[in-house]
Design a protein around this motif. Structure first.
Motif, PDB file in Angstrom:
ATOM      1  N   TRP A  38       0.391 -10.832  -7.143  1.00 55.02           N
ATOM      2  CA  TRP A  38      -0.861  -9.802  -6.678  1.00 55.02           C
ATOM      3  C   TRP A  38      -1.409 -11.189  -5.960  1.00 55.02           C
ATOM      4  N   PHE A 259      -9.522  -4.969  -9.999  1.00 52.65           N
ATOM      5  CA  PHE A 259      -8.768  -4.199  -9.283  1.00 52.65           C
ATOM      6  C   PHE A 259      -9.604  -4.297  -7.460  1.00 52.65           C
ATOM      7  N   PHE A 262      -8.524  -5.890  -5.013  1.00 52.44           N
ATOM      8  CA  PHE A 262      -6.684  -6.328  -4.719  1.00 52.44           C
ATOM      9  C   PHE A 262      -7.440  -6.644  -3.184  1.00 52.44           C
ATOM     10  N   TYR A 267      -0.071  -4.800  -7.781  1.00 51.73           N
ATOM     11  CA  TYR A 267      -1.243  -5.389  -7.926  1.00 51.73           C
ATOM     12  C   TYR A 267      -0.895  -4.413 -10.111  1.00 51.73           C
ATOM     13  N   LYS A 268      -1.129  -5.247 -10.384  1.00 59.48           N
ATOM     14  CA  LYS A 268      -1.057  -5.729 -12.204  1.00 59.48           C
ATOM     15  C   LYS A 268      -2.631  -6.300 -12.744  1.00 59.48           C
ATOM     16  N   HIS A 269      -3.430  -5.396 -13.187  1.00 58.64           N
ATOM     17  CA  HIS A 269      -4.430  -5.309 -14.498  1.00 58.64           C
ATOM     18  C   HIS A 269      -3.879  -7.205 -15.090  1.00 58.64           C
ATOM     19  N   TYR A 293       7.121  -1.076  -7.940  1.00 56.89           N
ATOM     20  CA  TYR A 293       5.968  -0.591  -7.189  1.00 56.89           C
ATOM     21  C   TYR A 293       6.572   1.036  -6.342  1.00 56.89           C
ATOM     22  N   LYS A 312       0.222  -1.296  -3.946  1.00 51.56           N
ATOM     23  CA  LYS A 312       1.254  -1.215  -4.529  1.00 51.56           C
ATOM     24  C   LYS A 312       0.144  -1.586  -5.625  1.00 51.56           C
ATOM     25  N   ILE A 313       1.102  -0.396  -6.749  1.00 50.65           N
ATOM     26  CA  ILE A 313       1.416  -1.159  -7.912  1.00 50.65           C
ATOM     27  C   ILE A 313       2.247  -1.150  -9.271  1.00 50.65           C
ATOM     28  N   HIS A 319       1.556   2.054 -15.405  1.00 49.40           N
ATOM     29  CA  HIS A 319       0.395   0.643 -15.381  1.00 49.40           C
ATOM     30  C   HIS A 319      -0.754   1.608 -15.724  1.00 49.40           C
ATOM     31  N   CYS A 320      -2.019   1.504 -16.215  1.00 49.25           N
ATOM     32  CA  CYS A 320      -3.484   1.792 -16.143  1.00 49.25           C
ATOM     33  C   CYS A 320      -2.938   3.663 -15.710  1.00 49.25           C
ATOM     34  N   ILE A 322      -0.852   5.121 -14.558  1.00 55.35           N
ATOM     35  CA  ILE A 322      -0.560   5.790 -12.883  1.00 55.35           C
ATOM     36  C   ILE A 322       0.910   6.598 -13.252  1.00 55.35           C
TER      37      ILE A 322
END
Length: 337
Positions: A38, A259, A262, A267-269, A293, A312-313, A319-320, A322
Motif C-alpha cells: 500500500w 493507518f 492510508f 493496508y497491512k500494519h 483483501y 482495503k485490508i 490482521h489487526c 479484523i
C-alpha cells in the motif's frame, strides 16, 4: 506546510522505540520505505488534534460479544463463493452501499458501522423495496447500555438495541432527513478541505424521543427492528459466506498510527503504535496481484484516502484482529408497533 518533528517514545516488548510524530512527513516517508502492499500519504492536516484522532477509535472492549449466537455456513456453500465480491455490484438497487458517513469529532464508529450495515440489510432483504436509513444519532444518544456515546461504545450492544428497542430513521448532519438526522457536524479528516477543524471536543447528543420538525411520522412509529442478531465465526470463509448471502457486516480492528496515512493499495500494519479499536463495515473481498483483501467502508468522509472513503485490508490473517469480532443480524421488515 510545517513539519512535525516531535518524537513519539513508547515501550514495546521491553524496548524503547522512537518514531516521528504520526502526522509528520517523516513518518509518512518511513512507512513508504517499509510497506509493500500500500501507499501512505497525507490525510490529516499536520495541526490536527491528536485527541481527535484517538477519539475516532470509539470501539470499547466488548465483554458481551461472546454471548451472541454464532451463525455458521456450510462448506458446500463456501465452495461456491467467487474470488472477488463487491456488495455494491451485487445489489445495485441499494444506494446506501455506496454511502460513506462522517462521524465528526465523535467516537461513534461503533454506531455508524452498525446502522450502515443494518440499513443495507433492510434494502437487501426486502429486494430493494424498503430504503430505510437508520439514525446513528438515535443509537449514539439513546442507547444507555451501549457504552458512552461519543466516548465509545460496544458493537454487540448496538445490534441488541436494534432488536430490543428499535432505531428510527435519520440522515447526515443538517440534512433533516428521516426522523433524527446526525447532530454532530463533519470535520476535516483530510487535506485540503473547507470543513471545520477536527478537535475531539464534542459532547454526546441528548436523547430526544421526537422527530425532526416537519417529519410526518411519530418517533415511536418510525422505529424499525432487528429480528435476529448474531456473530460470525472468526474465519474468513464464514465471513465471506455471510457477506455473500446476507449483506455487509460490522467489524472492529486495531488502528495503528500508520493507518491514518492510508492512501491506496491493501493496508497491512507496517509501522507505529496502537490508537485503539475502530468499527467499520465490510462490504466485500477480492484478490489483487495475489494478495487477498477485505473491502471496507470507513466513516471519515469520502475524501479520506484515495478510494472515496473506502479502503482495503489484508484478508485471511486476522490482521489487526479484523476477523475477530464480526456482528450482523436479520432485519424485521414489518415495524413492531
Amino acid at each position: 506546510m510545517a513539519l512535525l518533528y516531535t518524537i513519539i517514545i513508547y515501550e514495546m516488548a521491553g524496548h524503547t522505540l522512537k518514531l516521528p510524530h504520526p502526522l509528520s512527513d517523516e513518518f509518512i516517508d518511513l512507512i513508504n520505505l517499509k510497506q509493500t502492499t500500500w501507499r501512505a500519504g497525507r490525510n490529516f492536516h499536520v495541526n490536527t488534534s491528536m485527541k481527535h484522532i484517538t477519539k475516532l477509535m470509539g470501539t470499547m472492549i466488548d465483554g458481551n460479544f461472546k454471548k451472541l449466537p454464532v451463525v455458521t455456513h456450510t462448506q458446500e456453500f463456501i465452495n461456491t463463493l467467487p474470488d472477488n465480491f463487491d456488495s455494491r455490484n451485487n445489489w445495485p438497487y441499494c444506494p446506501t452501499l455506496n454511502k460513506i458517513s462522517d462521524q465528526g469529532s465523535c467516537g461513534s464508529c461503533w454506531a455508524f458501522g452498525a446502522v450502515e450495515a443494518m440499513t443495507d440489510r433492510v434494502c437487501i432483504h426486502s429486494n430493494g423495496t424498503k430504503n430505510f436509513h437508520f439514525s446513528a444519532d438515535d443509537l449514539v444518544s439513546c442507547c444507555s447500555y451501549c457504552g458512552n456515546g461519543c466516548e465509545g461504545g460496544y458493537q454487540s450492544a448496538a445490534w441488541e438495541y436494534w432488536k430490543e428497542v428499535g432505531i428510527v430513521s435519520g440522515g447526515p448532519y443538517d440534512s433533516n432527513q428521516g426522523c433524527r438526522s446526525y447532530e454532530i457536524p463533519p470535520c476535516e479528516h483530510s487535506v485540503p478541505g473547507n470543513r471545520m477543524p477536527c478537535t475531539g471536543e464534542v459532547q454526546t447528543p441528548k436523547c430526544k424521543r421526537t422527530c425532526n420538525f416537519g417529519y410526518n411520522v411519530d418517533y415511536k412509529n418510525d422505529k424499525m427492528y432487528g429480528k435476529h442478531v448474531y456473530s460470525i465465526q472468526s474465519d474468513e470463509n464464514q465471513i465471506r459466506a455471510e457477506l455473500f448471502k446476507n449483506g455487509p457486516v460490522e467489524a472492529t480492528f486495531i488502528v495503528y498510527s500508520d493507518f491514518i496515512a492510508f492512501k491506496d493499495g491493501i493496508y497491512k500494519h507496517t509501522q507505529g503504535y496502537s490508537f485503539g479499536g475502530h468499527a467499520v463495515k465490510i462490504i466485500g473481498w477480492g484478490i489483487d496481484h495475489g494478495t487477498k483483501y477485505w473491502l471496507i467502508a470507513n466513516s471519515w468522509n469520502t475524501d479520506w484516502g484515495d478510494l472515496n472513503g473506502f479502503f482495503k485490508i489484508i484478508r485471511g490473517e486476522n490482521h489487526c484482529n479484523i476477523e475477530n469480532n464480526i456482528v450482523a443480524g436479520e432485519p424485521l421488515l414489518v415495524n413492531n408497533l
